[in-house]
Design an enzyme around this catalytic site. Structure first.
Site, PDB file in Angstrom:
ATOM      1  N   ARG A  50      30.473  10.269  -0.673  1.00  0.00           N
ATOM      2  CA  ARG A  50      31.023  11.554  -1.115  1.00  0.00           C
ATOM      3  C   ARG A  50      30.878  11.761  -2.614  1.00  0.00           C
ATOM      4  NH1 ARG A  50      35.859  13.442  -3.124  1.00  0.00           N
ATOM      5  NH2 ARG A  50      36.791  11.353  -3.040  1.00  0.00           N
TER       6      ARG A  50
ATOM      7  N   CYS B 195      44.385  11.420   2.250  1.00  0.00           N
ATOM      8  CA  CYS B 195      44.306   9.991   1.937  1.00  0.00           C
ATOM      9  C   CYS B 195      45.546   9.272   2.460  1.00  0.00           C
ATOM     10  CB  CYS B 195      44.143   9.791   0.434  1.00  0.00           C
ATOM     11  SG  CYS B 195      42.582  10.435  -0.199  1.00  0.00           S
TER      12      CYS B 195
ATOM     13  N   ARG C  56      44.720   5.814   4.086  1.00  0.00           N
ATOM     14  CA  ARG C  56      43.407   5.322   4.493  1.00  0.00           C
ATOM     15  C   ARG C  56      42.565   4.889   3.307  1.00  0.00           C
ATOM     16  NH1 ARG C  56      39.352   8.748   3.240  1.00  0.00           N
ATOM     17  NH2 ARG C  56      39.938  10.893   2.731  1.00  0.00           N
ATOM     18  N   SER C  57      42.787   5.521   2.139  1.00  0.00           N
ATOM     19  CA  SER C  57      41.932   5.310   0.979  1.00  0.00           C
ATOM     20  C   SER C  57      42.741   5.532  -0.287  1.00  0.00           C
ATOM     21  CB  SER C  57      40.744   6.285   1.032  1.00  0.00           C
ATOM     22  OG  SER C  57      39.942   6.196  -0.131  1.00  0.00           O
TER      23      SER C  57
ATOM     24  N   ASN D 146      50.945   7.801  -5.690  1.00  0.00           N
ATOM     25  CA  ASN D 146      51.314   7.531  -4.308  1.00  0.00           C
ATOM     26  C   ASN D 146      52.565   6.675  -4.202  1.00  0.00           C
ATOM     27  OD1 ASN D 146      47.789   7.189  -3.749  1.00  0.00           O
ATOM     28  ND2 ASN D 146      49.033   9.000  -3.310  1.00  0.00           N
TER      29      ASN D 146
ATOM     30  N   HIS E 295      40.471   0.751  -3.872  1.00  0.00           N
ATOM     31  CA  HIS E 295      39.248   0.607  -4.662  1.00  0.00           C
ATOM     32  C   HIS E 295      39.411   1.054  -6.110  1.00  0.00           C
ATOM     33  CE1 HIS E 295      39.143   4.513  -2.483  1.00  0.00           C
ATOM     34  NE2 HIS E 295      38.827   4.984  -3.694  1.00  0.00           N
ATOM     35  N   ILE E 296      38.499   0.553  -6.937  1.00  0.00           N
ATOM     36  CA  ILE E 296      38.356   0.958  -8.329  1.00  0.00           C
ATOM     37  C   ILE E 296      36.922   1.435  -8.505  1.00  0.00           C
ATOM     38  CG2 ILE E 296      38.376   0.196 -10.735  1.00  0.00           C
ATOM     39  CD1 ILE E 296      40.392  -1.978  -9.903  1.00  0.00           C
ATOM     40  N   TYR E 297      36.732   2.673  -8.963  1.00  0.00           N
ATOM     41  CA  TYR E 297      35.380   3.190  -9.184  1.00  0.00           C
ATOM     42  C   TYR E 297      34.722   2.448 -10.344  1.00  0.00           C
ATOM     43  CZ  TYR E 297      35.875   7.114  -5.944  1.00  0.00           C
ATOM     44  OH  TYR E 297      36.025   7.887  -4.812  1.00  0.00           O
TER      45      TYR E 297
ATOM     46  N   SER F  87      36.972  11.255  -9.767  1.00  0.00           N
ATOM     47  CA  SER F  87      35.801  11.540  -8.937  1.00  0.00           C
ATOM     48  C   SER F  87      36.149  12.591  -7.897  1.00  0.00           C
ATOM     49  CB  SER F  87      35.313  10.258  -8.245  1.00  0.00           C
ATOM     50  OG  SER F  87      34.920   9.289  -9.202  1.00  0.00           O
TER      51      SER F  87
END
Length: 283
Positions: free
Chosen positions: A22, A160, A180-181, A191, A221-223, A282
Site C-alpha cells: 500500500r 487497524c 490487525r496492524s 492506540n 511494525h516500524i517503517y 505513510s
C-alpha cells in the site's frame, strides 16, 4: 511505558523486513504483541520518551463513538488524524463512493453505529453494548466490530484497531481490543490512549468499575524511514513518571458523549515528557 519500550526494542532487534504494497515502503515487522493497561488504578499508558498528543487520540475516539465519517467533523473535535487518508489517498480520491472533500466513507465509527443489514436497515452496535452493560448484562458478545469486508471499497482505509470486546465480572468491566496492524512509532501512542480511555469512559457511563484493558496487536511494525529516529533517538531516552487521566464525572450516558462532551471534559495531570519526534507518516 515499559511494555511499550520493550515492544519497540523487540522490533528493532528481532524484526523482519517486509515490503508494504500500500505504501511502497519496507517495514521492520514482528507478529503478535500483547499489552495490558491497569485502568482500575489509573496507570495511564502515555508515552514519555517523546511528547504524545493525547488530546488528539481522545478526540478521534470521540468521533468514532459519534459515528463520524468526515475529516472536518474530526477537526472540529480537535484532531487532524483523518485529513491525509480522506484527502491525499490516491485510490480513495478516484473511488466513486467518495462524496467529496474530507469524506472518509464507511469506516470505523460508521460501522460501529450504523452497520448495514441485508434488508436495508442498520445495527447500532455501540448502543446495544451500552444498554446491556448498564443493565448488568454480558452475553459474551458485547463486541464493537469495525471490520466489514463487504464495505471495504466504500471507505478510505480498512480499520487497524477493529474490535473492542467488553466483558463483565460482577460490577467490574474489562476490555479486549484487537488491532490487525500498528505503525508503532506514530500510531501506538494513540492506540494505547484510546484503549485505556474507551474502557474508562464505558465503565463510567454504564455505572461499572473499570478493570484491565487488554490490547492485542497482530502486525507491529516500524517503517524504514522511521527506524533511525526510533533506534538512535527515542530508545536512548529514559522514561519519566506516568501521569494520571481524568474524566468529567458529569458524563453519565452515551447521549452525553454524542452531544455536549468536548476535549475540555478530559484532562491529564503530571505529564512530563521528552521533546517531540517528527516521525514520517505513510498514507
Amino acid at each position: 511505558m515499559k511494555q511499550y519500550l520493550e515492544l519497540c526494542r523487540r522490533i528493532v532487534d528481532e524484526g523482519h523486513w517486509v515490503e508494504n504494497e500500500r505504501t511502497g515502503k519496507r517495514c521492520l515487522t514482528v507478529i503478535n504483541a500483547d499489552l495490558t493497561y491497569d485502568v482500575a488504578n489509573n496507570q495511564f499508558p502515555l508515552v514519555t520518551t517523546r511528547k504524545s498528543f493525547w488530546k488528539a487520540a481522545v478526540a478521534e475516539l470521540l468521533g468514532y463513538i459519534r459515528g463520524y465519517d468526515n475529516a472536518e467533523d474530526f477537526r472540529k473535535l480537535g484532531t487532524k488524524t483523518w485529513d491525509a487518508n480522506a484527502n491525499l489517498n490516491d485510490a480513495w480520491l478516484n473511488n466513486p463512493y467518495r462524496k467529496g472533500d474530507d469524506d472518509m466513507g464507511r469506516v470505523y465509527g460508521v460501522q460501529g453505529r450504523a452497520w448495514a443489514k441485508p434488508d436495508g436497515g442498520h445495527i447500532d452496535q455501540l448502543r446495544k453494548i451500552v444498554d446491556d452493560l448498564t443493565r448488568g448484562v454480558d452475553d459474551r458478545g458485547e463486541i464493537l466490530n469495525f471490520y466489514n469486508p463487504g464495505e471495504f471499497h466504500m471507505g478510505c482505509l480498512r480499520p487497524c484497531m477493529y474490535s473492542h470486546h467488553f466483558s463483565l465480572l460482577g460490577d467490574t468491566l474489562y476490555l479486549n481490543s484487537t488491532q490487525r496492524s500498528c505503525d508503532v512509532p506514530l500510531g501506538l501512542n494513540f492506540n494505547m490512549v484510546q484503549v485505556y480511555v474507551f474502557l474508562a469512559i464505558m465503565a463510567q457511563i454504564t455505572g461499572k468499575k473499570p478493570g484491565q484493558a487488554f490490547h492485542k496487536i497482530v502486525n507491529a511494525h516500524i517503517y524504514e524511514d522511521q527506524l533511525a529516529l526510533m533506534r538512535d533517538v527515542q530508545l536512548k531516552r529514559e522514561p519519566l513518571q506516568a501521569p494520571t487521566f481524568h474524566i468529567n464525572p458529569e458524563i453519565k450516558s452515551l447521549e452525553d458523549l454524542e452531544t455536549w462532551v468536548t476535549l475540555d471534559d478530559f484532562w491529564v495531570e503530571g505529564y512530563e515528557h521528552h521533546d517531540p519526534i517528527q516521525y514520517p507518516f505513510s498514507v
